[in-house]
Design a protein around this motif. Structure first.
Motif, PDB file in Angstrom:
ATOM      1  N   ASP A  42       0.859  -1.184   0.000  1.00  0.00           N
ATOM      2  CA  ASP A  42       0.000   0.000   0.000  1.00  0.00           C
ATOM      3  C   ASP A  42       0.899   1.240   0.000  1.00  0.00           C
ATOM      4  O   ASP A  42       1.260   1.765   1.045  1.00  0.00           O
ATOM      5  CB  ASP A  42      -0.912  -0.022   1.231  1.00  0.00           C
ATOM      6  CG  ASP A  42      -1.921   1.102   1.224  1.00  0.00           C
ATOM      7  OD1 ASP A  42      -2.193   1.659   0.141  1.00  0.00           O
ATOM      8  OD2 ASP A  42      -2.427   1.426   2.313  1.00  0.00           O
ATOM      9  N   PHE A  43       1.273   1.693  -1.205  1.00  0.00           N
ATOM     10  CA  PHE A  43       2.127   2.878  -1.323  1.00  0.00           C
ATOM     11  C   PHE A  43       1.313   4.134  -1.029  1.00  0.00           C
ATOM     12  O   PHE A  43       0.144   4.224  -1.424  1.00  0.00           O
ATOM     13  CB  PHE A  43       2.727   2.964  -2.725  1.00  0.00           C
ATOM     14  CG  PHE A  43       3.777   1.928  -3.007  1.00  0.00           C
ATOM     15  CD1 PHE A  43       5.071   2.073  -2.531  1.00  0.00           C
ATOM     16  CD2 PHE A  43       3.468   0.792  -3.752  1.00  0.00           C
ATOM     17  CE1 PHE A  43       6.035   1.117  -2.780  1.00  0.00           C
ATOM     18  CE2 PHE A  43       4.423  -0.168  -4.008  1.00  0.00           C
ATOM     19  CZ  PHE A  43       5.713  -0.012  -3.521  1.00  0.00           C
ATOM     20  N   PRO A  44       1.894   5.138  -0.373  1.00  0.00           N
ATOM     21  CA  PRO A  44       1.166   6.380  -0.062  1.00  0.00           C
ATOM     22  C   PRO A  44       1.106   7.317  -1.267  1.00  0.00           C
ATOM     23  O   PRO A  44       1.637   8.426  -1.255  1.00  0.00           O
ATOM     24  CB  PRO A  44       1.985   6.977   1.082  1.00  0.00           C
ATOM     25  CG  PRO A  44       3.372   6.489   0.844  1.00  0.00           C
ATOM     26  CD  PRO A  44       3.225   5.129   0.243  1.00  0.00           C
ATOM     27  N   LEU A  45       0.453   6.850  -2.324  1.00  0.00           N
ATOM     28  CA  LEU A  45       0.373   7.604  -3.575  1.00  0.00           C
ATOM     29  C   LEU A  45      -1.010   7.384  -4.157  1.00  0.00           C
ATOM     30  O   LEU A  45      -1.410   6.242  -4.406  1.00  0.00           O
ATOM     31  CB  LEU A  45       1.465   7.097  -4.527  1.00  0.00           C
ATOM     32  CG  LEU A  45       1.662   7.787  -5.857  1.00  0.00           C
ATOM     33  CD1 LEU A  45       2.025   9.255  -5.655  1.00  0.00           C
ATOM     34  CD2 LEU A  45       2.765   7.101  -6.640  1.00  0.00           C
ATOM     35  N   ASP A  46      -1.753   8.457  -4.376  1.00  0.00           N
ATOM     36  CA  ASP A  46      -3.100   8.362  -4.920  1.00  0.00           C
ATOM     37  C   ASP A  46      -3.040   8.592  -6.417  1.00  0.00           C
ATOM     38  O   ASP A  46      -2.742   9.693  -6.876  1.00  0.00           O
ATOM     39  CB  ASP A  46      -4.019   9.387  -4.255  1.00  0.00           C
ATOM     40  CG  ASP A  46      -5.450   9.293  -4.750  1.00  0.00           C
ATOM     41  OD1 ASP A  46      -5.800   8.278  -5.399  1.00  0.00           O
ATOM     42  OD2 ASP A  46      -6.217  10.232  -4.483  1.00  0.00           O
ATOM     43  N   CYS A  47      -3.310   7.551  -7.178  1.00  0.00           N
ATOM     44  CA  CYS A  47      -3.250   7.640  -8.640  1.00  0.00           C
ATOM     45  C   CYS A  47      -4.624   7.777  -9.280  1.00  0.00           C
ATOM     46  O   CYS A  47      -4.722   7.796 -10.510  1.00  0.00           O
ATOM     47  CB  CYS A  47      -2.541   6.411  -9.197  1.00  0.00           C
ATOM     48  SG  CYS A  47      -0.789   6.367  -8.820  1.00  0.00           S
ATOM     49  N   GLY A  48      -5.675   7.859  -8.475  1.00  0.00           N
ATOM     50  CA  GLY A  48      -7.011   8.000  -9.061  1.00  0.00           C
ATOM     51  C   GLY A  48      -7.330   6.827  -9.962  1.00  0.00           C
ATOM     52  O   GLY A  48      -7.102   5.677  -9.592  1.00  0.00           O
ATOM     53  N   PRO A  49      -7.836   7.099 -11.187  1.00  0.00           N
ATOM     54  CA  PRO A  49      -8.257   6.009 -12.064  1.00  0.00           C
ATOM     55  C   PRO A  49      -7.104   5.293 -12.793  1.00  0.00           C
ATOM     56  O   PRO A  49      -7.310   4.245 -13.385  1.00  0.00           O
ATOM     57  CB  PRO A  49      -9.170   6.705 -13.076  1.00  0.00           C
ATOM     58  CG  PRO A  49      -8.659   8.107 -13.131  1.00  0.00           C
ATOM     59  CD  PRO A  49      -8.166   8.418 -11.746  1.00  0.00           C
ATOM     60  N   VAL A  50      -5.893   5.864 -12.755  1.00  0.00           N
ATOM     61  CA  VAL A  50      -4.782   5.204 -13.454  1.00  0.00           C
ATOM     62  C   VAL A  50      -4.022   4.295 -12.486  1.00  0.00           C
ATOM     63  O   VAL A  50      -4.104   4.459 -11.271  1.00  0.00           O
ATOM     64  CB  VAL A  50      -3.809   6.226 -14.106  1.00  0.00           C
ATOM     65  CG1 VAL A  50      -4.517   7.045 -15.171  1.00  0.00           C
ATOM     66  CG2 VAL A  50      -3.162   7.113 -13.086  1.00  0.00           C
TER      67      VAL A  50
END
Length: 192
Positions: A67-75
């Motif tokens: 669970d990386f702390p990075l929000d990529c949204g739909p991609v």
């Protein structure tokens, strides 16, 4: 006719008796060697000593399921690079991962994360962030050597520089000291 200064030696001319003596000697050696065999070699331990096996090398943490702390949204999230090594000197390897969102255009910023995995844990976990994606940095090279993380970074001199065109290069290294990763820069940042 001239005579040789060296007298004729009896063994310089072979006769059938010489061949018979040689054949008998060879046959005797072969027969004797088949009777006189050395004892079988054994690799037995001395009584009371158990064989010691080398400790199994721990596998470095995998990046799957983290669970990386990075929000990529739909991609989707992409692990672009990774390197492994023992960073804290505990004898178990850590994994350093370069991660970004899979943007179709531009140069997506990278995050650099250190992963470790406890015994029995199903997945590795992030224990440190070395480069935050909010810094708008691109990692072009990553290596772990002798407990040190080294990275070549591309960045921007101002927020006005388009994300397609990083204009600053930097080489950074991190080492584990006193319970934290400490960053140092081997050389000063340069504009490209």
């Amino acid at each position: 006719m001239q005579q040789s200064a060296v007298p004729e030696l009896a063994h310089t001319h072979t006769h059938p008796i010489h061949w018979l003596a040689t054949a008998t000697a060879v046959a005797g050696v072969v027969a004797l060697s088949s009777v006189l065999q050395p004892e079988s070699a054994t690799a037995a331990q001395a009584p009371g000593t158990a064989p010691k096996s080398a400790p199994a090398a721990a596998a470095p943490p995998a990046t799957t399921g983290v669970d990386f702390p990075l929000d990529c949204g739909p991609v989707k999230l992409v692990v672009a690079k990774k390197a492994t090594g023992d960073l804290d000197g505990d004898g178990r390897p850590e994994t350093v991962a370069v991660v970004h969102c899979d943007a179709g255009m531009s140069t997506p910023p990278d995050g650099v994360y250190v992963l470790t995995q406890g015994a029995g844990a199903p997945h590795a976990r992030v224990v440190a962030t070395l480069v935050d994606p909010k810094d708008r940095t691109k990692v072009t090279d990553l290596a772990v050597r002798s407990g040190t993380v080294r990275a070549s970074l591309l960045g921007y001199s101002t927020p006005d520089v388009p994300t397609c065109c990083p204009d600053v290069t930097d080489n950074a290294k991190w080492q584990w000291k006193n319970g934290a990763f400490v960053r140092s820069t081997p050389s000063e940042a340069r504009s490209v």
